[in-house]
Design a protein around this motif. Structure first.
Motif, PDB file in Angstrom:
ATOM      1  N   ARG A 158     -93.019  18.241  60.052  1.00  0.00           N
ATOM      2  CA  ARG A 158     -94.342  18.354  60.672  1.00  0.00           C
ATOM      3  C   ARG A 158     -94.235  18.249  62.195  1.00  0.00           C
ATOM      4  NH1 ARG A 158     -97.993  13.958  58.406  1.00  0.00           N
ATOM      5  NH2 ARG A 158     -98.031  15.350  56.617  1.00  0.00           N
ATOM      6  N   ARG A 159     -93.411  17.347  62.685  1.00  0.00           N
ATOM      7  CA  ARG A 159     -93.267  17.141  64.118  1.00  0.00           C
ATOM      8  C   ARG A 159     -92.610  18.360  64.788  1.00  0.00           C
ATOM      9  NH1 ARG A 159     -90.277  11.505  64.555  1.00  0.00           N
ATOM     10  NH2 ARG A 159     -90.577  11.828  66.811  1.00  0.00           N
ATOM     11  N   VAL A 183    -105.181  14.776  65.709  1.00  0.00           N
ATOM     12  CA  VAL A 183    -103.750  14.923  65.418  1.00  0.00           C
ATOM     13  C   VAL A 183    -102.996  13.599  65.401  1.00  0.00           C
ATOM     14  CG1 VAL A 183    -103.727  17.240  66.430  1.00  0.00           C
ATOM     15  CG2 VAL A 183    -103.061  15.285  67.832  1.00  0.00           C
ATOM     16  N   GLN A 222    -103.361  10.896  63.789  1.00  0.00           N
ATOM     17  CA  GLN A 222    -103.099  10.306  62.478  1.00  0.00           C
ATOM     18  C   GLN A 222    -101.955  11.003  61.752  1.00  0.00           C
ATOM     19  OE1 GLN A 222    -106.315  11.025  59.617  1.00  0.00           O
ATOM     20  NE2 GLN A 222    -107.133  12.628  60.955  1.00  0.00           N
ATOM     21  N   TRP A 223    -101.557  12.173  62.252  1.00  0.00           N
ATOM     22  CA  TRP A 223    -100.460  12.922  61.613  1.00  0.00           C
ATOM     23  C   TRP A 223     -99.203  12.965  62.470  1.00  0.00           C
ATOM     24  CZ3 TRP A 223    -101.922  13.434  56.875  1.00  0.00           C
ATOM     25  CH2 TRP A 223    -103.266  13.655  56.559  1.00  0.00           C
ATOM     26  N   VAL A 254     -98.197   7.432  59.535  1.00  0.00           N
ATOM     27  CA  VAL A 254     -97.498   8.497  58.857  1.00  0.00           C
ATOM     28  C   VAL A 254     -96.266   7.926  58.192  1.00  0.00           C
ATOM     29  CG1 VAL A 254     -96.289  10.657  59.130  1.00  0.00           C
ATOM     30  CG2 VAL A 254     -98.333  10.219  60.459  1.00  0.00           C
ATOM     31  N   GLY A 287     -96.473  11.932  54.473  1.00  0.00           N
ATOM     32  CA  GLY A 287     -97.857  11.673  54.146  1.00  0.00           C
ATOM     33  C   GLY A 287     -98.273  10.313  54.653  1.00  0.00           C
ATOM     34  N   PRO A 288     -99.580   9.980  54.554  1.00  0.00           N
ATOM     35  CA  PRO A 288    -100.052   8.693  55.024  1.00  0.00           C
ATOM     36  C   PRO A 288     -99.455   7.554  54.200  1.00  0.00           C
ATOM     37  CG  PRO A 288    -101.862  10.237  54.755  1.00  0.00           C
ATOM     38  CD  PRO A 288    -100.667  10.852  54.122  1.00  0.00           C
TER      39      PRO A 288
END
Length: 229
Positions: free
Chosen positions: A3-4, A187, A189-190, A218, A223-224
């Motif tokens: 994701r990053r 963003v 939170q991710w 994260v 995922g959270p």
């Protein structure tokens, strides 16, 4: 990490694209781009090449400031310059003033989104951002004072070299900060970059989470994660 990396490369390419849109709008550029354009007036290089070389030179200033580049730093130097040159090749020159004004507004919004994505990735600051944070750490002066001093100096130099200063310059200066601030919660939170940047520049006490229970972060799987007890 996937994701990053997606956020990093998307943000950097979008950053270069937004710069190209701003150039084609031809109603004024942001401070660093006024400087880049001014340099292209006196040396036979493309805008993207000047952007890459400027980033590399700025990163040399990190050495006495004891800053360490990350993967995102090196990616920033290379990818933004390539993106802006490719985008300038693809984009037409607009003659209509309303179209150019609309393009300028769009470019500022896209630039803010791009900045939020690549900073949020947390894989190393851009060379210009690293210069700012390094000076803040070494001098103890405020982010506002250091950032303003750098950008005024860069803007004045670029203007003297023939870079484009106009309405777009004012809109960029006034709107870029509030737009990024508006987008950060969507963003953060991710992506971890803004937490890391807050701790780096202002210290752990500036992290709002230090004053109360920690929200979901994260997790390692992307995922959270569940908040701790």
């Amino acid at each position: 990490m996937t994701r990053r990396l997606i956020a990093l490369f998307t943000g950097l390419w979008l950053y270069g694209f937004s710069m190209a849109v701003m150039i084609r709008a031809a109603v004024g550029l942001g401070p660093w781009n006024v400087f880049h354009q001014g340099v292209t007036r006196i040396v036979p290089m493309s805008f993207g090449t000047v952007t890459i070389l400027t980033g590399a030179v700025v990163m040399l200033a990190w050495i006495p400031l004891r800053q360490r580049p990350g993967f995102g730093t090196l990616s920033n130097i290379l990818l933004v310059g390539v993106s802006v040159d490719v985008s300038l090749w693809l984009l037409p020159e607009w003659q209509s003033l309303p179209v150019r004004l609309g393009a300028m507004v769009l470019a500022v919004a896209l630039n803010a989104l791009a900045g939020v994505l690549y900073i949020g990735a947390g894989l190393g600051p851009g060379p210009r951002d690293g210069l700012m944070t390094g000076l803040v750490e070494r001098t103890g002066l405020s982010v506002r004072l250091i950032r303003t001093t750098i950008e005024v100096a860069v803007l004045a130099t670029g203007w003297l070299l023939g870079g484009s200063v106009g309405l777009g310059t004012v809109v960029y200066a006034v709107a870029i900060g509030p737009l990024m601030q508006l987008m950060i919660p969507f963003v953060s939170q991710w992506l971890p970059g803004f937490d890391a940047m807050t701790k780096r520049v202002e210290g752990p006490a500036a992290d709002p989470r230090a004053a109360g229970p920690a929200p979901a972060d994260v997790g390692c799987g992307g995922g959270p994660a569940r908040p701790g007890p």
